[in-house]
Scaffold this motif. Structure first.
Motif, PDB file in Angstrom:
ATOM      1  N   ASP A  57      57.481  20.917  40.777  1.00  9.66           N
ATOM      2  CA  ASP A  57      58.459  21.869  40.253  1.00  9.66           C
ATOM      3  C   ASP A  57      58.196  22.186  38.772  1.00  9.66           C
ATOM      4  O   ASP A  57      58.231  23.346  38.366  1.00  9.66           O
ATOM      5  CB  ASP A  57      59.873  21.334  40.437  1.00  9.66           C
ATOM      6  CG  ASP A  57      60.921  22.340  39.992  1.00  9.66           C
ATOM      7  OD1 ASP A  57      60.885  23.495  40.480  1.00  9.66           O
ATOM      8  OD2 ASP A  57      61.761  21.980  39.140  1.00  9.66           O
ATOM      9  N   VAL A  58      57.933  21.170  37.981  1.00  6.36           N
ATOM     10  CA  VAL A  58      57.639  21.384  36.560  1.00  6.36           C
ATOM     11  C   VAL A  58      56.357  22.200  36.405  1.00  6.36           C
ATOM     12  O   VAL A  58      56.280  23.108  35.579  1.00  6.36           O
ATOM     13  CB  VAL A  58      57.541  20.035  35.808  1.00  6.36           C
ATOM     14  CG1 VAL A  58      56.979  20.216  34.416  1.00  6.36           C
ATOM     15  CG2 VAL A  58      58.916  19.377  35.744  1.00  6.36           C
ATOM     16  N   TRP A  59      55.340  21.919  37.214  1.00  3.00           N
ATOM     17  CA  TRP A  59      54.078  22.675  37.153  1.00  3.00           C
ATOM     18  C   TRP A  59      54.314  24.151  37.474  1.00  3.00           C
ATOM     19  O   TRP A  59      53.828  25.029  36.772  1.00  3.00           O
ATOM     20  CB  TRP A  59      53.070  22.071  38.127  1.00  3.00           C
ATOM     21  CG  TRP A  59      51.774  22.813  38.158  1.00  3.00           C
ATOM     22  CD1 TRP A  59      51.336  23.679  39.123  1.00  3.00           C
ATOM     23  CD2 TRP A  59      50.732  22.776  37.176  1.00  3.00           C
ATOM     24  NE1 TRP A  59      50.094  24.158  38.806  1.00  3.00           N
ATOM     25  CE2 TRP A  59      49.705  23.627  37.620  1.00  3.00           C
ATOM     26  CE3 TRP A  59      50.583  22.091  35.966  1.00  3.00           C
ATOM     27  CZ2 TRP A  59      48.538  23.811  36.885  1.00  3.00           C
ATOM     28  CZ3 TRP A  59      49.416  22.285  35.246  1.00  3.00           C
ATOM     29  CH2 TRP A  59      48.410  23.136  35.706  1.00  3.00           C
ATOM     30  N   ARG A  60      55.079  24.433  38.543  1.00 10.11           N
ATOM     31  CA  ARG A  60      55.363  25.826  38.917  1.00 10.11           C
ATOM     32  C   ARG A  60      56.089  26.556  37.797  1.00 10.11           C
ATOM     33  O   ARG A  60      55.770  27.696  37.475  1.00 10.11           O
ATOM     34  CB  ARG A  60      56.181  25.883  40.208  1.00 10.11           C
ATOM     35  CG  ARG A  60      55.353  25.690  41.458  1.00 10.11           C
ATOM     36  CD  ARG A  60      56.154  25.994  42.721  1.00 10.11           C
ATOM     37  NE  ARG A  60      57.206  25.014  42.958  1.00 10.11           N
ATOM     38  CZ  ARG A  60      57.027  23.873  43.605  1.00 10.11           C
ATOM     39  NH1 ARG A  60      55.848  23.563  44.087  1.00 10.11           N
ATOM     40  NH2 ARG A  60      58.023  23.048  43.789  1.00 10.11           N
ATOM     41  N   ARG A  61      57.074  25.889  37.187  1.00 11.05           N
ATOM     42  CA  ARG A  61      57.809  26.532  36.089  1.00 11.05           C
ATOM     43  C   ARG A  61      56.912  26.783  34.892  1.00 11.05           C
ATOM     44  O   ARG A  61      57.007  27.824  34.242  1.00 11.05           O
ATOM     45  CB  ARG A  61      59.025  25.699  35.701  1.00 11.05           C
ATOM     46  CG  ARG A  61      60.154  25.798  36.740  1.00 11.05           C
ATOM     47  CD  ARG A  61      61.404  25.095  36.277  1.00 11.05           C
ATOM     48  NE  ARG A  61      61.224  23.653  36.475  1.00 11.05           N
ATOM     49  CZ  ARG A  61      61.759  22.718  35.704  1.00 11.05           C
ATOM     50  NH1 ARG A  61      62.491  23.050  34.664  1.00 11.05           N
ATOM     51  NH2 ARG A  61      61.555  21.447  35.959  1.00 11.05           N
ATOM     52  N   LEU A  66      53.891  30.781  31.642  1.00 13.47           N
ATOM     53  CA  LEU A  66      52.653  31.139  30.936  1.00 13.47           C
ATOM     54  C   LEU A  66      51.952  32.351  31.534  1.00 13.47           C
ATOM     55  O   LEU A  66      51.327  33.133  30.821  1.00 13.47           O
ATOM     56  CB  LEU A  66      51.683  29.954  30.948  1.00 13.47           C
ATOM     57  CG  LEU A  66      52.125  28.736  30.152  1.00 13.47           C
ATOM     58  CD1 LEU A  66      51.198  27.564  30.436  1.00 13.47           C
ATOM     59  CD2 LEU A  66      52.142  29.051  28.668  1.00 13.47           C
ATOM     60  N   PHE A  67      52.033  32.502  32.855  1.00 12.05           N
ATOM     61  CA  PHE A  67      51.334  33.572  33.562  1.00 12.05           C
ATOM     62  C   PHE A  67      52.284  34.258  34.536  1.00 12.05           C
ATOM     63  O   PHE A  67      52.242  33.993  35.740  1.00 12.05           O
ATOM     64  CB  PHE A  67      50.132  33.006  34.336  1.00 12.05           C
ATOM     65  CG  PHE A  67      49.202  32.195  33.486  1.00 12.05           C
ATOM     66  CD1 PHE A  67      48.289  32.817  32.651  1.00 12.05           C
ATOM     67  CD2 PHE A  67      49.248  30.809  33.509  1.00 12.05           C
ATOM     68  CE1 PHE A  67      47.432  32.070  31.863  1.00 12.05           C
ATOM     69  CE2 PHE A  67      48.391  30.055  32.726  1.00 12.05           C
ATOM     70  CZ  PHE A  67      47.484  30.691  31.891  1.00 12.05           C
ATOM     71  N   PRO A  68      53.152  35.135  34.043  1.00 12.33           N
ATOM     72  CA  PRO A  68      54.118  35.805  34.926  1.00 12.33           C
ATOM     73  C   PRO A  68      53.411  36.502  36.094  1.00 12.33           C
ATOM     74  O   PRO A  68      52.405  37.173  35.917  1.00 12.33           O
ATOM     75  CB  PRO A  68      54.796  36.822  34.002  1.00 12.33           C
ATOM     76  CG  PRO A  68      54.625  36.249  32.633  1.00 12.33           C
ATOM     77  CD  PRO A  68      53.291  35.555  32.658  1.00 12.33           C
ATOM     78  N   GLY A  69      53.908  36.287  37.298  1.00 18.47           N
ATOM     79  CA  GLY A  69      53.345  36.903  38.490  1.00 18.47           C
ATOM     80  C   GLY A  69      52.229  36.096  39.140  1.00 18.47           C
ATOM     81  O   GLY A  69      51.790  36.423  40.236  1.00 18.47           O
ATOM     82  N   ARG A  77      46.678  29.311  44.280  1.00 19.23           N
ATOM     83  CA  ARG A  77      45.904  30.220  43.432  1.00 19.23           C
ATOM     84  C   ARG A  77      45.732  29.689  42.026  1.00 19.23           C
ATOM     85  O   ARG A  77      44.777  30.008  41.348  1.00 19.23           O
ATOM     86  CB  ARG A  77      46.595  31.583  43.347  1.00 19.23           C
ATOM     87  CG  ARG A  77      46.406  32.407  44.570  1.00 19.23           C
ATOM     88  CD  ARG A  77      47.065  33.748  44.432  1.00 19.23           C
ATOM     89  NE  ARG A  77      46.981  34.272  43.080  1.00 19.23           N
ATOM     90  CZ  ARG A  77      47.672  35.286  42.649  1.00 19.23           C
ATOM     91  NH1 ARG A  77      48.532  35.879  43.435  1.00 19.23           N
ATOM     92  NH2 ARG A  77      47.553  35.723  41.408  1.00 19.23           N
ATOM     93  N   VAL A  78      46.684  28.906  41.549  1.00 15.48           N
ATOM     94  CA  VAL A  78      46.651  28.463  40.145  1.00 15.48           C
ATOM     95  C   VAL A  78      46.223  27.025  40.090  1.00 15.48           C
ATOM     96  O   VAL A  78      46.588  26.220  40.853  1.00 15.48           O
ATOM     97  CB  VAL A  78      48.028  28.644  39.494  1.00 15.48           C
ATOM     98  CG1 VAL A  78      48.011  28.131  38.078  1.00 15.48           C
ATOM     99  CG2 VAL A  78      48.418  30.094  39.552  1.00 15.48           C
TER     100      VAL A  78
END
Length: 78
Positions: A57-61, A66-69, A77-78
């Motif tokens: 959850d912290v990673w996704r936020r 940092l990279f909207p979208g 993907r990230v």
């Protein structure tokens, strides 16, 4: 250190993926391992060094801020 992140010793867990911005010249780069319970980040030049571990959850936020979208498709993907 921020909530949801911890610093741990060397981890062999993986699979580790190198940043797409990393070159083959030994420059500044990192690797990420996406696990079901954690996301781990390490310096690709120091594979036996410390690893920073984030909750998913912290990673996704963090990535979303940092990279909207960037997370609109697959989470891998990230």
């Amino acid at each position: 250190m921020r909530e949801g992140a911890t610093l741990a010793g060397s981890h062999g867990a993986g699979p580790w993926r190198k940043s797409s911005y990393s070159g083959n010249d030994g420059g500044q780069c990192c690797e990420v391992a996406l696990l079901s319970h954690a996301v781990m980040v390490r310096d690709s030049k120091w594979l036996c060094g410390s690893v920073v571990t984030f909750s998913p959850d912290v990673w996704r936020r963090a990535v979303a801020s940092l990279f909207p979208g960037a997370l609109s498709g697959s989470r891998d993907r990230v």
